[in-house]
Structure formats: C-alpha cells, structure tokens
Design a protein around this motif. Sequence first.
Motif, PDB file in Angstrom:
ATOM      1  N   UNK A 118       6.641   6.006  -6.926  1.00  0.00           N
ATOM      2  CA  UNK A 118       7.198   5.373  -5.722  1.00  0.00           C
ATOM      3  C   UNK A 118       6.088   4.725  -4.897  1.00  0.00           C
ATOM      4  N   UNK A 119       4.958   5.391  -4.792  1.00  0.00           N
ATOM      5  CA  UNK A 119       3.824   4.803  -4.062  1.00  0.00           C
ATOM      6  C   UNK A 119       3.369   3.509  -4.738  1.00  0.00           C
ATOM      7  N   UNK A 120       3.321   3.511  -6.076  1.00  0.00           N
ATOM      8  CA  UNK A 120       2.979   2.285  -6.816  1.00  0.00           C
ATOM      9  C   UNK A 120       3.987   1.175  -6.528  1.00  0.00           C
ATOM     10  N   UNK A 121       5.276   1.534  -6.544  1.00  0.00           N
ATOM     11  CA  UNK A 121       6.336   0.554  -6.288  1.00  0.00           C
ATOM     12  C   UNK A 121       6.186  -0.054  -4.899  1.00  0.00           C
ATOM     13  N   UNK A 122       5.950   0.780  -3.909  1.00  0.00           N
ATOM     14  CA  UNK A 122       5.773   0.291  -2.540  1.00  0.00           C
ATOM     15  C   UNK A 122       4.587  -0.666  -2.447  1.00  0.00           C
ATOM     16  N   UNK A 123       3.494  -0.304  -3.105  1.00  0.00           N
ATOM     17  CA  UNK A 123       2.308  -1.178  -3.074  1.00  0.00           C
ATOM     18  C   UNK A 123       2.615  -2.536  -3.698  1.00  0.00           C
ATOM     19  N   UNK A 124       3.357  -2.526  -4.803  1.00  0.00           N
ATOM     20  CA  UNK A 124       3.687  -3.802  -5.460  1.00  0.00           C
ATOM     21  C   UNK A 124       4.594  -4.657  -4.585  1.00  0.00           C
ATOM     22  N   UNK A 125       5.559  -4.021  -3.964  1.00  0.00           N
ATOM     23  CA  UNK A 125       6.503  -4.781  -3.141  1.00  0.00           C
ATOM     24  C   UNK A 125       5.847  -5.301  -1.870  1.00  0.00           C
ATOM     25  N   UNK A 126       4.857  -4.553  -1.357  1.00  0.00           N
ATOM     26  CA  UNK A 126       4.194  -4.957  -0.116  1.00  0.00           C
ATOM     27  C   UNK A 126       3.433  -6.281  -0.290  1.00  0.00           C
ATOM     28  N   UNK A 127       3.004  -6.564  -1.504  1.00  0.00           N
ATOM     29  CA  UNK A 127       2.201  -7.789  -1.706  1.00  0.00           C
ATOM     30  C   UNK A 127       3.041  -8.968  -2.183  1.00  0.00           C
ATOM     31  N   UNK A 128       4.369  -8.785  -2.211  1.00  0.00           N
ATOM     32  CA  UNK A 128       5.214  -9.883  -2.703  1.00  0.00           C
ATOM     33  C   UNK A 128       5.220 -11.079  -1.727  1.00  0.00           C
TER      34      UNK A 128
END
Length: 408
Positions: free
Chosen positions: A398-408
Amino acid sequence: MPNKYKMIDLFAGCGGLEDGFLQSGKFEDVAAVEWLKPQVNTLIHRLETKWKVKDAAERVMHFDIQREDELFEGWQDDEFGQSKGLDYFVNKANGIDIIIGGPPCQAYSVAGRVRDENGMRDDYRNYLFEHYLNVVNRYRPKLFVFENVPGILSAAPDGTPITDLIRKGFEEIGYEIIEDLRVAKVNASDYSVPQNRERMIIVGVDTQRYSNIQEYLNEFYSEILPKYKGKKVLTVRDAIGDLPECTAFWDEEHHSKKKSHETPESEYTWHKPRYHNVRDMDTFRLLARDIESGKREYDSKKISELYEEKVGSKSPIHRYHVLEPDLPSTTIIAHLYKDGNRFIHYDSKQSRSITVREAARLQSFDDDFDFVGSQGNAYQMIGNAVPPKLAKAVSLAVADLLERMEVQ
C-alpha cells in the motif's frame, strides 16, 4: 514520501492488522475503534509496550461503531466510559491518509450462512460495512484497506450480492475498488504465515484525488503485492516445533479431579495447555499416531465413526483434525475458544490441542505479543485476527501504491 502515513483502524480486534502496518515502519496510529473489551485491552497493551504509544488508552476507543454521532463527537456512558471521539484525534493529526479494517466476517462467511436459518439475512453484521463507509466518507483518506472473508464473493443476504452493495456504496462517496474482485483474494500462506488462510484484501482509492485508478489497482494486485510474498511456504512444524513439550490438564472421572502433568516453566507466555478429558486425549493420541505411522487410516468417514463411538452421538461434520506437521495449518478460527478438537498437536506424546501461543504463532504473531484476558478471550481474538505478517506485506504494498499515485 511523508514521514509516516497516518491511519485509523476500524473493527480493530486485538490489533493483528494494525501491528503489521506498524511493523512496516511506514504508518502511524491515529486512532482505533473496537467494541470488545479484552481486544481493546490487548491492543492498548501492545501499543504501549511494543510501539511506545503514550496515549494508547485514549486512542484505542472502546465503542460501538453503529452509534455514529457519538463515535465522531465523543461520548460518556456507563458501558463504554468516555472519549473525545474520532473527530478530535483526526483533527489533532491534521487529517489522515488511510483507514484500515474489516467488519466482523461471520455474516459474510459461507459457514455462517449455512448455520443460520435465514442465511444471515437478518444479521446486523451484514450491514456494518455501511458504518465503515460513513467513517471513510467523513475523513476522506487517500485510500482504505477493507479486509474480509472470500465468502463475500457469494454473499447476498437480501438477494443483492454483497460485493455489488460494497462497490456501489464506495462509488457513491467517491472511492473506486478493483473491477474484478476475485483478484483481491490472497492466501496468507504465500506471505510467510504458516497457515492456509484465504482473505479478501480490498483496496479503495479516492477518485477526487487520483485518476487512472483501475490501472493502479491492477498493478497493485498483479505486481506490487506479490513482490512481498515469502521466500518459502512455512509449515506447522516450522512455526511451533521449537516450543517446549507440554501435556494437557486432564481428569479421570467427569471433571472431578483435575490433574496436570508437570509442565516445565516456559519462557513463552500463554504456552499452557487447556483442560481435556481422558477420552479426548486418547482420541488425539490415536489420530496423531495414525499420521506419525504413515498409515493414515482415519479419513473423514472413519473420524465421524470414531466420534460416534467415543461420544455416543452422530455429528454431521467430523470433529477432530490433527495439524499436519509438514504443511501450513488449516485456517485458525475463533471457535478455538470453545474447543481445540480441530487443532490437535501433531506429536502423539503430547495428546492435546494447541496452546494459545501455538495458535498465535500459526497466525504469525510475534512471541512478545501478549494477550490480555482469559484463555478463551485469547483464542477468540487470535482466530478473528488478521495475521500480522500478511498485514505487513499489505502495508508495504500500500505504501508503494501511494508513492506511485502521488507522482502521477
């Protein structure tokens, strides 16, 4: 990435899900809600002793989530004491990033529906997710993690599939979950938990914050979460084989004289066998020897016959099961608090069911995780918990997912 993502834990139980999230080092506890007192006391104790949360007794709220106004704004009553309410803690934290938790699963489970004459249609636990949904809507986290049993894929208490109700409910408040929910089913044994335990891990993302959510969720289930699988599948022996031997409390005649063989003092908390009668101990020994010998004569039909012979009544399900030492455990369930006949230790010399500590290890709780309450309380909260090692894998993903979405 921020310092740590801030989370609320709903239907927290004794804290298995929360403990995994805290183990990842990427999340911090803002508040938790649970209505059973032994579970509340256990979670407070864990947060204070392991995670050094000074105000844990305030943050862990002993309350009924159905009383929403008070849950948010605070309450004072005889049963649940008093609290400032969730709003206070969320405002103090300047908002939250994530909500985790899952309503009690009995009402969604296939077994629960079989046992209930109305197929659980009247069970209030079917509708607790609506309260989860209302908390999500109020605090607008970036995402939520909704954990439950695979039975929700087939549950339809009022004729409408539960999955449709859940999807529609979250869509109405602006959250999106994966289109094909079948991919959200995971087996804990893949994630370093020595137990076959299938669960749904449903992640929902805020549509007001993010776009292309289906792409991210597909990536989450197909690539990100599997990255945190364990290197090998752990067995029952891997999990409990090093614990000291012990033998059960027993009596010779109808509970009149309880005795216990001398059990060496153990450095492990809760590694103490429960009471068994001699008849059950003989059965445990016989079935464990059947596996040890390699004969394996006792299939489910023969076990049912054995039960009838020993107890004098028939049972529609076979009531005894020895844990296979070289496989993951069968699913640890809360019924353990009533008896352990389906969780018999594989060592015939010990002729007993598993201890609380053994059940905890099969659920991947650390040995320093202590349980507050009676032996029955401890078995029940372990059986209802999310395995912390599975929770840790989910939290890292989930932390990885959040990081990926934050840079979209």
